[in-house]
Design a protein around this motif. Structure first.
Motif: not given
Length: 282
Positions: A167-168, A170-173, A187, A230
């Motif tokens: 998850s980390y 592939n995670k974008h903010i 990312q 995170f």
């Protein structure tokens, strides 16, 4: 119904412990056969072997009888730690006393040997091996059970960590800037560090093998709030936030501390307020 339950419990314990009981009985038989702590030469060879085998049978019977008398304690021992219970020493004491008395009568009246203090001491020492063996087996089974539980917990943690990592990665903010046109989508795993600089925040991020910088009009507190889900980010200073996966080492010079980072010469200050948390992490 209660009687049936007790019988089932006894059968379960017998199946579980019989091999141990038999192993102890055979071990006692072999010990007496080879080391001959008692005089056993009053019989012919075949009768002599039967006489020695009788010691093993006595041990086996004592263990089975002690299980019958204390089976409730043994059942509870399967479910909880009874090391502090008064019944456990009594269970072991019964085995020593019962087997010692049985040995003394067996040697005196079946073996037709006179009993001396030396013989009694040997009997007690041999019979003392029963509770010692059973206790060691119990502790071993408890430790094995604990190890299995720890392995299951470790596997569970590894699965959760794997899910989190996936998850980390592939995670974008989108880091919000006061100037909406400057909002920065990135990312999460590529963020190396964040430093506050007056009314701006310097974002150090990894791109194409290099650590680049971008200035955003925002506060470190606001960006930290965006990253709160995170747990790979740690506050090191009132002006700095760093991604732990990029930390190389903690450095010290007189009374100041700072972090060296991978893939960049940029350093991150560490204040005394956050020093212990950083040391525990590293």
């Amino acid at each position: 119904m209660a009687t049936t339950t007790k019988v089932d419990q006894y059968i379960y314990l017998t199946k579980k412990n019989f091999r141990t009981y038999l192993g102890i009985a055979i071990s006692i038989f072999l010990f007496i056969l080879f080391f001959q702590p008692f005089t056993v030469d009053k019989f012919e060879f075949e009768n002599n072997m039967l006489f020695i085998a009788g010691f093993g049978m006595i041990i086996l019977l004592v263990l089975i009888v002690s299980q019958i008398l204390f089976h409730q304690i043994l059942v509870k021992a399967e479910k909880e730690n009874l090391s502090n219970s008064i019944w456990v020493p009594l269970y072991f004491l019964f085995q020593i006393v019962a087997s010692s008395l049985a040995f003394v009568f067996y040697i005196r009246y079946v073996g037709q040997n006179s009993m001396t203090f030396n013989t009694v001491v040997k009997v007690v020492i041999i019979c003392f091996s029963l509770p010692v063996t059973l206790f060691l087996r119990y502790r071993l089974s408890v430790d094995q059970l604990r190890i299995r539980e720890l392995l299951l917990e470790t596997r569970s943690m590894q699965d959760k960590l794997k899910q989190f990592s996936e998850s980390y990665i592939n995670k974008h903010i989108e880091i919000i800037s006061e100037n909406e046109s400057d909002n920065f989508r990135i990312q999460v795993s590529e963020i190396v560090y964040l430093k506050s600089a007056d009314n701006y925040v310097e974002v150090g991020y990894h791109e194409q093998g290099l650590v680049k910088k971008k200035m955003l009009r925002s506060t470190l507190r606001n960006i930290e709030h965006q990253l709160v889900e995170f747990n790979n980010f740690i506050r090191t200073h009132r002006t700095s936030l760093v991604n732990i996966q990029y930390i190389d080492k903690l450095n010290k010079n007189f009374n100041s501390y700072w972090l060296s980072l991978d893939k960049t010469k940029e350093t991150i200050p560490v204040s005394r307020q956050y020093l212990m948390a950083v040391k525990e992490l590293l």
